[in-house]
Design an enzyme around this catalytic site. Structure first.
Site, PDB file in Angstrom:
ATOM      1  N   GLY A  40       0.809  -1.305   0.054  1.00  0.00           N
ATOM      2  CA  GLY A  40      -0.255  -0.190  -0.092  1.00  0.00           C
ATOM      3  C   GLY A  40       1.017   1.337  -0.101  1.00  0.00           C
ATOM      4  N   GLY A 114     -11.889  -4.525  -5.998  1.00  0.00           N
ATOM      5  CA  GLY A 114     -13.055  -5.093  -5.346  1.00  0.00           C
ATOM      6  C   GLY A 114     -14.177  -4.259  -4.872  1.00  0.00           C
ATOM      7  NE  ARG A 280      -2.543   9.810   2.184  1.00  0.00           N
ATOM      8  CZ  ARG A 280      -2.235   9.435   0.911  1.00  0.00           C
ATOM      9  NH1 ARG A 280      -1.397  10.449   0.378  1.00  0.00           N
ATOM     10  NH2 ARG A 280      -2.386   8.143   0.432  1.00  0.00           N
ATOM     11  CB  ALA A 327       2.141   3.033   8.684  1.00  0.00           C
ATOM     12  CG  HIS A 452      26.264  10.791  31.140  1.00  0.00           C
ATOM     13  ND1 HIS A 452      25.828  11.794  30.583  1.00  0.00           N
ATOM     14  CD2 HIS A 452      27.564  10.889  31.222  1.00  0.00           C
ATOM     15  CE1 HIS A 452      26.458  12.877  30.580  1.00  0.00           C
ATOM     16  NE2 HIS A 452      27.739  12.302  30.677  1.00  0.00           N
TER      17      HIS A 452
HETATM   18  P1  FAD Z   1      -3.211   1.948   2.369  1.00  0.00           P
HETATM   19  O1  FAD Z   1      -1.558   1.855   2.848  1.00  0.00           O
HETATM   20  O2  FAD Z   1      -3.163   3.329   1.433  1.00  0.00           O
HETATM   21  O3  FAD Z   1      -3.473   0.731   1.567  1.00  0.00           O
HETATM   22  C1  FAD Z   1      -4.723   0.477   0.938  1.00  0.00           C
HETATM   23  C2  FAD Z   1      -4.792  -0.357  -0.144  1.00  0.00           C
HETATM   24  O4  FAD Z   1      -6.004  -0.522  -0.446  1.00  0.00           O
HETATM   25  C3  FAD Z   1      -3.722   0.100  -1.405  1.00  0.00           C
HETATM   26  O5  FAD Z   1      -2.747  -0.799  -1.467  1.00  0.00           O
HETATM   27  C4  FAD Z   1      -4.812   0.231  -2.369  1.00  0.00           C
HETATM   28  O6  FAD Z   1      -4.429  -0.184  -3.697  1.00  0.00           O
HETATM   29  C5  FAD Z   1      -5.975  -0.907  -1.934  1.00  0.00           C
HETATM   30  N1  FAD Z   1      -7.407  -0.596  -2.455  1.00  0.00           N
HETATM   31  C6  FAD Z   1      -7.987   0.756  -2.280  1.00  0.00           C
HETATM   32  N2  FAD Z   1      -9.093   0.388  -2.963  1.00  0.00           N
HETATM   33  C7  FAD Z   1      -9.155  -1.024  -3.458  1.00  0.00           C
HETATM   34  C8  FAD Z   1     -10.285  -1.701  -4.384  1.00  0.00           C
HETATM   35  N3  FAD Z   1     -11.383  -0.989  -4.483  1.00  0.00           N
HETATM   36  N4  FAD Z   1     -10.012  -3.001  -4.347  1.00  0.00           N
HETATM   37  C9  FAD Z   1      -8.672  -3.489  -4.071  1.00  0.00           C
HETATM   38  N5  FAD Z   1      -7.666  -2.778  -3.640  1.00  0.00           N
HETATM   39  C10 FAD Z   1      -8.011  -1.484  -3.109  1.00  0.00           C
HETATM   40  N6  FAD Z   1       2.914   6.947   8.273  1.00  0.00           N
HETATM   41  C11 FAD Z   1       3.507   6.599   9.240  1.00  0.00           C
HETATM   42  O7  FAD Z   1       3.111   6.105  10.197  1.00  0.00           O
HETATM   43  N7  FAD Z   1       4.812   7.152   9.265  1.00  0.00           N
HETATM   44  C12 FAD Z   1       5.314   7.810   8.060  1.00  0.00           C
HETATM   45  O8  FAD Z   1       6.413   8.183   8.131  1.00  0.00           O
HETATM   46  C13 FAD Z   1       4.356   8.122   6.934  1.00  0.00           C
HETATM   47  N8  FAD Z   1       5.114   8.774   6.016  1.00  0.00           N
HETATM   48  C14 FAD Z   1       3.985   8.968   5.053  1.00  0.00           C
HETATM   49  C15 FAD Z   1       4.646   9.688   3.994  1.00  0.00           C
HETATM   50  C16 FAD Z   1       3.645  10.103   2.842  1.00  0.00           C
HETATM   51  C17 FAD Z   1       4.421  10.691   1.698  1.00  0.00           C
HETATM   52  C18 FAD Z   1       2.413   9.426   2.969  1.00  0.00           C
HETATM   53  C19 FAD Z   1       1.552   9.970   1.655  1.00  0.00           C
HETATM   54  C20 FAD Z   1       2.062   8.851   3.884  1.00  0.00           C
HETATM   55  C21 FAD Z   1       2.763   8.432   4.971  1.00  0.00           C
HETATM   56  N9  FAD Z   1       2.294   7.952   6.101  1.00  0.00           N
HETATM   57  C22 FAD Z   1       3.296   7.747   7.074  1.00  0.00           C
HETATM   58  C23 FAD Z   1       0.786   7.389   6.182  1.00  0.00           C
HETATM   59  C24 FAD Z   1       0.651   5.981   5.846  1.00  0.00           C
HETATM   60  O9  FAD Z   1       1.251   5.760   4.500  1.00  0.00           O
HETATM   61  C25 FAD Z   1      -0.855   5.660   6.068  1.00  0.00           C
HETATM   62  O10 FAD Z   1      -1.234   5.887   7.193  1.00  0.00           O
HETATM   63  C26 FAD Z   1      -0.884   4.059   5.698  1.00  0.00           C
HETATM   64  O11 FAD Z   1      -0.404   3.609   4.383  1.00  0.00           O
HETATM   65  C27 FAD Z   1      -2.382   3.579   6.038  1.00  0.00           C
HETATM   66  O12 FAD Z   1      -2.487   2.318   5.729  1.00  0.00           O
HETATM   67  P2  FAD Z   1      -3.776   1.701   5.144  1.00  0.00           P
HETATM   68  O13 FAD Z   1      -3.725   0.211   5.132  1.00  0.00           O
HETATM   69  O14 FAD Z   1      -5.060   2.376   5.861  1.00  0.00           O
HETATM   70  O15 FAD Z   1      -3.870   2.198   3.494  1.00  0.00           O
END
Ligand code: FAD
Length: 473
Positions: A40, A114, A280, A327, A452
């Site tokens: 992701g 999906g 976002r 994350a 320390h």
């Molecule tokens: P995502 O990681 O976005 O995963 C969602 C997945 O669902 C994706 O792979 C997508 O393709 C899939 N999907 C969506 N719709 C469908 C569908 N209809 N069918 C099938 N698949 C689908 N967080 C931190 O904790 N530390 C950091 O340092 C940090 N740095 C970041 C830097 C940047 C530039 C960005 C943009 C974000 C950062 N984040 C960070 C935030 C972190 O990336 C997100 O909070 C995390 O990825 C969220 O996880 P998630 O599983 O909710 O969603």
């Protein structure tokens, strides 16, 4: 033929794949549906690639400053192509690792887009998922429990057309072939300040615009102010309380030109690129939620403390439910959801216990309430603060900026919030997070002996400072 399983997970990002592994560990048959790559946003467009670039930027800045350590170099040259290749290598290695974990835990990964379907021939209740496979064929996944983990995407602003070349989001910026000479960054939240710090270290002229009165508006005011001071001291132009006149935006001579208003005065800005980092949006549309009774609030899926939506057999986790959008929050929510659906004993989920880390130079990190939030909730506060300039290891490492601030409840002695800015605080915050989970008082944390010289001394001292007992100043 439909695939039946115990748990289906829509979206294989951090939240989704961690939930899948936990469910597999509990003996569940798990299917993940992923339209792009397992891992992701965090792995492919977020945490990992951005931190890899930040590390190169930090090293470059340190090398340019090597004389202050008594080391003369014959000129340091940046090869941005090499920086990008290093980043891609790290992402690829971790991607292979996540794919291995899917195989090891016998998790079925269905590649495709999906959509949740309503009651059908496959199931009398909503929650099955119709998947459009890459070859156009359809597959149906019929789970006992569904976890929605579809993540988020960059928010756009009306009037600013993101073309990925001049006007970019972080998705585009991560893939730049070469660095621009100048950039305007719109949004001084976590992503905006990290890019400002990184690009400034790479030698790009950076202007950082924030609409509210402080950088990092969700963080303690003192942290936002300190970061603003430090970025300015490095040459970043920071403008807060700023209004962007998006309709004025145009591309002239391969430069973005845009008008802004600040304190009643308008000004025109021009730069080679504009990076939009204004938050976002949850991926909650086009995933079939209209076929269910799952409720959406302010664009995000509404859940209870067990991560259940308004349809109790459908859970939602991660960025698509809003909140911290981190994350480790997504993975924690995934584990919470799986433990609940499997009937495992668990602690209920408390978002105040999730640390928040910002990878600027210097870093910022926090856990718990800001001073303003604590006051709004009616607590009477005791605050302890300790600067890195009085920590030996910090000076040895070549840094003296920043501080740790501990906010405690005067009546109960509970730690309400810990806020840090300074070297490696994204590592140090772990002690504060542990202290909160263990319900430790500042005095108890301060009583633990901190080695320390080590950066961790700053935590011991800041905790003792809550009761005026710090030794160092
Ligand atoms: P995502 O990681 O976005 O995963 C969602 C997945 O669902 C994706 O792979 C997508 O393709 C899939 N999907 C969506 N719709 C469908 C569908 N209809 N069918 C099938 N698949 C689908 N967080 C931190 O904790 N530390 C950091 O340092 C940090 N740095 C970041 C830097 C940047 C530039 C960005 C943009 C974000 C950062 N984040 C960070 C935030 C972190 O990336 C997100 O909070 C995390 O990825 C969220 O996880 P998630 O599983 O909710 O969603």
């Amino acid at each position: 033929m439909a695939i039946t399983c115990d748990v289906a997970i829509l979206g294989g990002g951090t939240g989704g794949y961690v939930a899948a592994i936990r469910a597999a560990q509990l003996g569940k048959h798990v299917v993940i549906i992923e339209q792009d790559k397992i891992g992701g946003t965090c792995l492919h467009r977020g945490c990992i690639p951005s931190k890899a670039l930040l590390r190169s930027a930090e090293l470059y800045a340190d090398m340019k400053d090597s004389e202050s350590y008594g080391i003369e170099t014959d000129g340091v040259r940046l090869k941005f192509g090499g920086v990008q290749r290093r980043k891609e290598g790290i992402v690829e290695k971790l991607y292979q690792g996540v794919q291995y974990l899917m195989r090891k835990n016998k998790i079925t990964v269905v590649e495709g887009i999906g959509r949740v379907i309503g009651p059908s021939i496959f199931s009398p209740r909503s929650g099955a998922v119709a998947v459009e496979l890459p070859d156009g064929e359809m597959e149906t996944v019929v789970p006992t429990h569904l976890i929605i983990a579809t993540g988020s995407r960059p928010r756009h602003l009306a009037g600013l057309e993101v073309d990925g070349i001049h006007i970019m989001t972080s998705d585009h910026a991560l893939h730049m072939d070469e660095l621009p000479s100048s950039i305007v960054i719109v949004g001084g939240g976590v992503i905006g300040v990290e890019w400002a710090s990184m690009l400034n270290d790479f030698g790009v002229q950076v202007t950082l615009l924030e609409a509210s009165s402080q950088l990092l508006p969700a963080e303690d005011e003192e942290i936002g102010r300190e970061l603003e001071k430090l970025l300015k001291s490095r040459g970043v132009e920071v403008m807060t309380n700023m209004k962007l006149l998006t309709d004025s935006c145009e591309i002239v001579d391969r430069h973005v030109s845009i008008q802004i208003e600040q304190n009643g005065e308008s000004r025109s800005l021009s730069a080679e690129k504009l990076l939009l980092s204004v938050g976002r949006v949850g991926n909650t549309e086009n995933i079939g939620l209209e076929n269910t009774d799952v409720r959406i609030e302010n664009g995000f899926i509404a859940v209870n403390g067990n991560m259940q939506t308004t349809e109790p057999h459908i859970y939602a986790i991660g960025d698509c439910i809003g909140g911290l959008q981190l994350a480790h929050a997504a993975s924690h929510e995934g584990i919470t959801a799986v433990n609940h659906l499997a009937g495992e004993k668990m602690e209920s989920y408390r978002s105040e216990w999730i640390p928040r880390c910002i990878y600027t130079r210097p870093e910022a990190a926090s856990v718990g309430l800001t001073e303003k939030q604590a006051k709004e909730r009616g607590y009477e506060l005791k605050i302890g603060k300790f600067p890195f300039s009085a920590i030996g290891k910090s000076l040895v490492n070549g840094t003296k900026e920043g501080f740790v601030k501990v906010i405690a409840d005067k009546q109960t002695e509970d730690i309400l919030g810990v806020h840090m800015i300074g070297p490696h605080v994204t590592e140090l915050i772990g002690e504060a997070a542990l202290a909160q989970v263990l319900d430790a008082t500042p005095w108890e944390v301060g009583s633990a002996v901190h080695a320390h010289p080590s950066l961790s001394e700053v935590i011991g001292e800041a905790m003792l400072a809550v009761d005026g007992r710090s030794i160092g100043i």
